[in-house]
Write an enzyme that holds these catalytic residues in place. Sequence first.
Site, mmCIF file in Angstrom:
data_model
loop_
_atom_site.group_PDB
_atom_site.id
_atom_site.type_symbol
_atom_site.label_atom_id
_atom_site.label_comp_id
_atom_site.label_asym_id
_atom_site.label_seq_id
_atom_site.Cartn_x
_atom_site.Cartn_y
_atom_site.Cartn_z
ATOM 1 N N LYS A 129 10.176 9.078 -8.792
ATOM 2 C CA LYS A 129 9.810 8.532 -10.109
ATOM 3 C C LYS A 129 9.750 9.609 -11.185
ATOM 4 O O LYS A 129 10.000 9.327 -12.365
ATOM 5 C CB LYS A 129 8.492 7.768 -10.030
ATOM 6 C CG LYS A 129 7.294 8.590 -9.583
ATOM 7 C CD LYS A 129 6.047 7.714 -9.460
ATOM 8 C CE LYS A 129 4.858 8.527 -8.977
ATOM 9 N NZ LYS A 129 3.638 7.699 -8.840
ATOM 10 N N ARG A 168 -7.203 1.553 -7.055
ATOM 11 C CA ARG A 168 -5.968 1.104 -7.693
ATOM 12 C C ARG A 168 -5.501 -0.098 -6.879
ATOM 13 O O ARG A 168 -6.274 -1.020 -6.651
ATOM 14 C CB ARG A 168 -4.932 2.239 -7.766
ATOM 15 C CG ARG A 168 -3.915 2.034 -8.912
ATOM 16 C CD ARG A 168 -2.938 3.173 -9.023
ATOM 17 N NE ARG A 168 -2.021 3.226 -7.887
ATOM 18 C CZ ARG A 168 -0.995 4.084 -7.795
ATOM 19 N NH1 ARG A 168 -0.783 4.953 -8.750
ATOM 20 N NH2 ARG A 168 -0.210 4.069 -6.735
#
Length: 357
Positions: free
Chosen positions: A34, A129
């Site tokens: 990413k 998360r």
Amino acid sequence: MAFLKLYKSKLKENYTFLDTLFKERNIQWGVVTKLLCGNNLFIKAIIDLGVTEMLDSRISNLKKIKLLNPAIQTVYIKPPSKRNIKKIVQYADVSFNTEIVTLKMLSEEAQKQNKTHKIIIMIEMGDLREGVLGEELLQFYKQVFSLPNIEISGIGTNLNCLSGVMPTQDKLIQLSLYKQLIEAKFNVKIPWVSGGTSVAIPLLLKNARPMAVNHFRIGEALFFGKDLFTNETIEGMNNEVFKLFAEIIEITEKPDNPIGELGENVAGNTYEINNETDLSQTSLRAILDIGLLDMQPQYLLPENENISIVDASSDMMVIDISNSEKNYKIGDLVSFKLQYMGALYLLNSDYIEKIME
């Protein structure tokens, strides 16, 4: 002009270190890409290393990987959004999941595409998360187990990214126990326990990893060689895979303090001048052809330790070169080492040229 340079030999050095580390411990691992923001040149450099698995949080990046090398296993490393279901089944071999409603959509789409879509069930382990709550895991697994065209490849967790919770040995033992619980309850085998990211590498080096944790997702350590417990470079790894080079477009001796009525600058910073401020002080300042549109100064580390960053506006950055032994000229390049977020901003900027060694 400014450009970001990737040193392929240093990247290879780090990859070899990590690949050896994992193979010696019978751990599967993949490269998290990413950071590269879909840059074709750099993605090809990763593929050239001989990787078999690449992980990303952007489906457009996984699409590029599949177009470059369809044989690479692609992993989508966040819970899929409803509007991306079709593309995820098309371009991601595996995805991380936490919601039954999403998995039902993935199942329906996989049937339409005549594919088996593999999933990792993410478990909440305290970083707050993504993740299924531990007390709901068995019921969640039971519902997923019966979905057609869905294959449960493993369980996993995310630590450190949001709240800074570190992947201690106790945390990974807890994850391993979830594996045992599922296998005993449903008489199945869980191939992957994906509990390892770059921050967990120190546990490996101390031989403190629970043996059940057999899959790692590595990005930052590959690109920066960093021990995220100590913020030091891991022995045997290189911290200069990326460097930024920015060109000097002005050099002038100027006052240290601004002159006039003061407010916030474009970055939201303010300068304070009081009765004790020495308004006569000056410094030799250079302006670089890069600004906040491309980077954040706090993530840049000048290679010349005798220069310092003053501040930046949208398109320019000012540095103090007063103490530098090097006699800089207009057109000279100033080089910077990068922290992870520094590289991320630069890679996401279309205004920064990307080149390779």
